[in-house]
Design an enzyme around this catalytic site. Sequence first.
Site, PDB file in Angstrom:
ATOM      1  N   CYS A  10       0.917  -4.946  -0.906  1.00  0.00           N
ATOM      2  CA  CYS A  10       1.564  -4.419   0.304  1.00  0.00           C
ATOM      3  C   CYS A  10       0.683  -4.782   1.498  1.00  0.00           C
ATOM      4  O   CYS A  10      -0.124  -5.718   1.416  1.00  0.00           O
ATOM      5  CB  CYS A  10       1.834  -2.920   0.192  1.00  0.00           C
ATOM      6  SG  CYS A  10       0.364  -1.891  -0.007  1.00  0.00           S
ATOM      7  N   ASN A  13      -2.651  -1.519   1.217  1.00  0.00           N
ATOM      8  CA  ASN A  13      -3.151  -1.189  -0.134  1.00  0.00           C
ATOM      9  C   ASN A  13      -3.626   0.263  -0.254  1.00  0.00           C
ATOM     10  O   ASN A  13      -4.550   0.552  -1.003  1.00  0.00           O
ATOM     11  CB  ASN A  13      -4.262  -2.170  -0.567  1.00  0.00           C
ATOM     12  CG  ASN A  13      -4.612  -2.119  -2.061  1.00  0.00           C
ATOM     13  OD1 ASN A  13      -5.759  -2.299  -2.442  1.00  0.00           O
ATOM     14  ND2 ASN A  13      -3.646  -1.883  -2.913  1.00  0.00           N
ATOM     15  N   CYS A  15      -0.802   2.834   0.242  1.00  0.00           N
ATOM     16  CA  CYS A  15       0.431   3.592  -0.048  1.00  0.00           C
ATOM     17  C   CYS A  15       1.244   2.937  -1.173  1.00  0.00           C
ATOM     18  O   CYS A  15       1.219   3.381  -2.313  1.00  0.00           O
ATOM     19  CB  CYS A  15       1.291   3.747   1.209  1.00  0.00           C
ATOM     20  SG  CYS A  15       0.512   4.752   2.505  1.00  0.00           S
ATOM     21  N   ARG A  16       1.975   1.853  -0.848  1.00  0.00           N
ATOM     22  CA  ARG A  16       2.965   1.331  -1.798  1.00  0.00           C
ATOM     23  C   ARG A  16       2.362   0.617  -2.999  1.00  0.00           C
ATOM     24  O   ARG A  16       2.735   0.897  -4.146  1.00  0.00           O
ATOM     25  CB  ARG A  16       3.941   0.390  -1.068  1.00  0.00           C
ATOM     26  CG  ARG A  16       4.807   1.105  -0.064  1.00  0.00           C
ATOM     27  CD  ARG A  16       5.482   0.126   0.871  1.00  0.00           C
ATOM     28  NE  ARG A  16       4.524  -0.528   1.751  1.00  0.00           N
ATOM     29  CZ  ARG A  16       4.798  -1.495   2.593  1.00  0.00           C
ATOM     30  NH1 ARG A  16       6.028  -1.951   2.672  1.00  0.00           N
ATOM     31  NH2 ARG A  16       3.865  -2.014   3.375  1.00  0.00           N
ATOM     32  N   SER A  17       1.450  -0.347  -2.763  1.00  0.00           N
ATOM     33  CA  SER A  17       1.007  -1.166  -3.914  1.00  0.00           C
ATOM     34  C   SER A  17       0.107  -0.408  -4.898  1.00  0.00           C
ATOM     35  O   SER A  17       0.248  -0.610  -6.112  1.00  0.00           O
ATOM     36  CB  SER A  17       0.385  -2.491  -3.474  1.00  0.00           C
ATOM     37  OG  SER A  17      -0.788  -2.304  -2.727  1.00  0.00           O
ATOM     38  N   ASP A 127       7.818   0.954   4.190  1.00  0.00           N
ATOM     39  CA  ASP A 127       6.467   1.463   4.424  1.00  0.00           C
ATOM     40  C   ASP A 127       6.547   2.950   4.789  1.00  0.00           C
ATOM     41  O   ASP A 127       7.156   3.308   5.795  1.00  0.00           O
ATOM     42  CB  ASP A 127       5.860   0.661   5.580  1.00  0.00           C
ATOM     43  CG  ASP A 127       4.401   1.013   5.814  1.00  0.00           C
ATOM     44  OD1 ASP A 127       3.930   2.025   5.253  1.00  0.00           O
ATOM     45  OD2 ASP A 127       3.748   0.277   6.561  1.00  0.00           O
TER      46      ASP A 127
HETATM   47  P1  4NP Z   1       0.915   0.293   2.682  1.00  0.00           P
HETATM   48  O1  4NP Z   1       1.082   1.218   3.983  1.00  0.00           O
HETATM   49  O2  4NP Z   1       1.045  -1.153   3.159  1.00  0.00           O
HETATM   50  O3  4NP Z   1       2.058   0.708   1.827  1.00  0.00           O
HETATM   51  O4  4NP Z   1      -0.446   0.604   2.095  1.00  0.00           O
HETATM   52  C1  4NP Z   1       0.269   1.075   5.118  1.00  0.00           C
HETATM   53  C2  4NP Z   1      -0.964   1.704   5.149  1.00  0.00           C
HETATM   54  C3  4NP Z   1      -1.774   1.600   6.271  1.00  0.00           C
HETATM   55  C4  4NP Z   1      -1.337   0.864   7.355  1.00  0.00           C
HETATM   56  C5  4NP Z   1      -0.121   0.224   7.313  1.00  0.00           C
HETATM   57  C6  4NP Z   1       0.693   0.338   6.187  1.00  0.00           C
HETATM   58  N1  4NP Z   1      -2.154   0.778   8.504  1.00  0.00           N
HETATM   59  O5  4NP Z   1      -1.677   0.223   9.510  1.00  0.00           O
HETATM   60  O6  4NP Z   1      -3.319   1.239   8.490  1.00  0.00           O
END
Ligand code: 4NP
Length: 161
Positions: A10, A13, A15-17, A127
């Site tokens: 993702c 790294n 939340c989703r992945s 997201d």
């Molecule tokens: P992820 O979500 O891609 O599912 O881990 C996010 C986590 C943090 C951020 C963006 C998306 N960020 O901008 O810090």
Amino acid sequence: MPKTRILFVCLGNICRSPLAEAIFKHKIRAKKLAHLVEADSCGTANYHVGDTPDPRTIKNALKNGVVIDHLGRQLSARDLEAYDFIIAMDRSNHTNILRLSNATDHAHKIRLMRSFDINPSGDEVPDPYYGDEEGFQNVFEILSHSIDSFIEFLEKEHLKS
Ligand code: 4NP
């Protein structure tokens, strides 16, 4: 027989992945397939290298019976060689992974998570970072049924004991 290697990707790294990795490992263990496959996750960005997953993701996963054990890391060009399947959460991740690849022969193993979703309401895992618990639960449910179909695909095509 080398294990089939799966990498979930993702943006951050956190939340989703890491959730996809944890759900995948949970289901693989329940099916007694852990000797045939291994999984990891990473982000296309470097914002959260070394960080534990988002506390909201950890809490939501636990509510659904899944334990997450991961520290953030960033995708590298070497991952494109090392893994058999690189599973992107959204189209932007997919584009960024392809950009890191200088070999067109990687394209076949870089897939969208929801391309395995047999009843898709969209082609991306949204997201949840700027949302609430409802968004985290929605992500859990999308990942859970997409991963069921992904494991079925692996069992048919790739996991031979
Ligand atoms: P992820 O979500 O891609 O599912 O881990 C996010 C986590 C943090 C951020 C963006 C998306 N960020 O901008 O810090």
